[in-house]
Design a protein around this motif. Structure first.
Motif, PDB file in Angstrom:
ATOM      1  N   THR A   1       2.010 -15.837 -18.493  1.00 52.19           N
ATOM      2  CA  THR A   1       1.520 -16.738 -19.533  1.00 52.19           C
ATOM      3  C   THR A   1       2.377 -17.985 -19.643  1.00 52.19           C
ATOM      4  OG1 THR A   1       0.641 -14.882 -20.778  1.00 52.19           O
ATOM      5  CG2 THR A   1       1.031 -16.892 -21.997  1.00 52.19           C
TER       6      THR A   1
ATOM      7  N   MET B   1      -7.940 -15.889 -20.473  1.00 53.78           N
ATOM      8  CA  MET B   1      -7.600 -14.523 -20.907  1.00 53.78           C
ATOM      9  C   MET B   1      -6.188 -14.137 -20.452  1.00 53.78           C
ATOM     10  SD  MET B   1     -11.261 -12.674 -20.322  1.00 53.78           S
ATOM     11  CE  MET B   1     -10.969 -11.176 -21.236  1.00 53.78           C
TER      12      MET B   1
ATOM     13  N   HIS C   1      -3.675 -15.786 -22.751  1.00 53.26           N
ATOM     14  CA  HIS C   1      -3.622 -15.190 -24.087  1.00 53.26           C
ATOM     15  C   HIS C   1      -3.224 -13.715 -24.055  1.00 53.26           C
ATOM     16  CE1 HIS C   1      -6.006 -18.855 -24.876  1.00 53.26           C
ATOM     17  NE2 HIS C   1      -5.328 -18.822 -26.028  1.00 53.26           N
TER      18      HIS C   1
ATOM     19  N   GLN D   1      -4.698 -11.229 -22.663  1.00 58.73           N
ATOM     20  CA  GLN D   1      -5.819 -10.307 -22.771  1.00 58.73           C
ATOM     21  C   GLN D   1      -6.193  -9.686 -21.423  1.00 58.73           C
ATOM     22  OE1 GLN D   1      -8.652 -13.009 -24.431  1.00 58.73           O
ATOM     23  NE2 GLN D   1      -7.946 -12.669 -26.536  1.00 58.73           N
ATOM     24  N   ARG D   2      -5.611 -10.211 -20.366  1.00 55.84           N
ATOM     25  CA  ARG D   2      -5.914  -9.693 -19.035  1.00 55.84           C
ATOM     26  C   ARG D   2      -4.658  -9.788 -18.172  1.00 55.84           C
ATOM     27  NH1 ARG D   2     -11.298 -11.473 -16.611  1.00 55.84           N
ATOM     28  NH2 ARG D   2     -11.912  -9.806 -18.012  1.00 55.84           N
TER      29      ARG D   2
END
Length: 167
Positions: free
Chosen positions: A2, A32, A35, A37-38
């Motif tokens: 990230t 994603m 954030h 999320q993946r």
């Protein structure tokens, strides 16, 4: 990953769409990943590292993929083994060693030290070894950079010490 993507966007103004093109994936997948999320796949890491021509980004991606076993990029101004960058790292290591030395207590004999006190001494020793390592790297890379033979530098240092001893 990230923070690597965010840093690339901040540093270069690159869009999520452009990063998705480099990664051979979709913009929503990049979003994603950004954030949390993946998870990022090894294929995506490989695509980012091979499709980008930005050395800083590639180095950061490889460092992230190797979980810190490759050299991260510390500066956008100089390449990672440039003497100026090594000098900056040497200064950081010296400050860390100084702080560690200030906090280290050598007043007790080793057999009377607690486990924490011994660990503190070991940490201080490790910080000092980091200084030695970075110092040697600085000497080697600076000699390489200015096309100077390290042996000549060592001879000059020895001559200086001999003269100081005579005085």
């Amino acid at each position: 990953m990230t923070h690597v993507i965010k840093r690339q966007i901040e540093r270069t103004g690159m869009t999520q769409q452009r990063i998705a093109q480099l990664a051979l994936t979709t913009k929503s997948n990049v979003s994603m990943i950004m954030h949390g999320q993946r998870n990022i796949s090894s294929d995506t890491y490989k695509a980012l590292a091979t499709n980008s021509n930005d050395g800083v980004f590639v180095t950061d991606v490889l460092n992230e993929f190797s979980e810190g076993f490759s050299t991260p990029t510390h500066s956008d101004r100089v390449y990672y083994d440039h003497p100026g960058l090594i000098k900056d790292q040497l200064i950081v290591e010296m400050y860390e060693a100084i702080e560690s030395l200030k906090n280290c207590n050598f007043t007790k004999r080793s057999e009377f030290m607690s486990k924490d006190e011994k660990e503190n001494v070991l940490e201080t020793m490790s910080e000092c070894k980091d200084v030695l390592f970075q110092g040697q790297m600085f000497l080697n890379k600076t000699c390489e950079h200015i096309q100077q033979n390290p042996r000549d530098v060592a001879k000059a240092h020895e001559q200086k010490l001999k003269m100081e001893r005579r005085i």
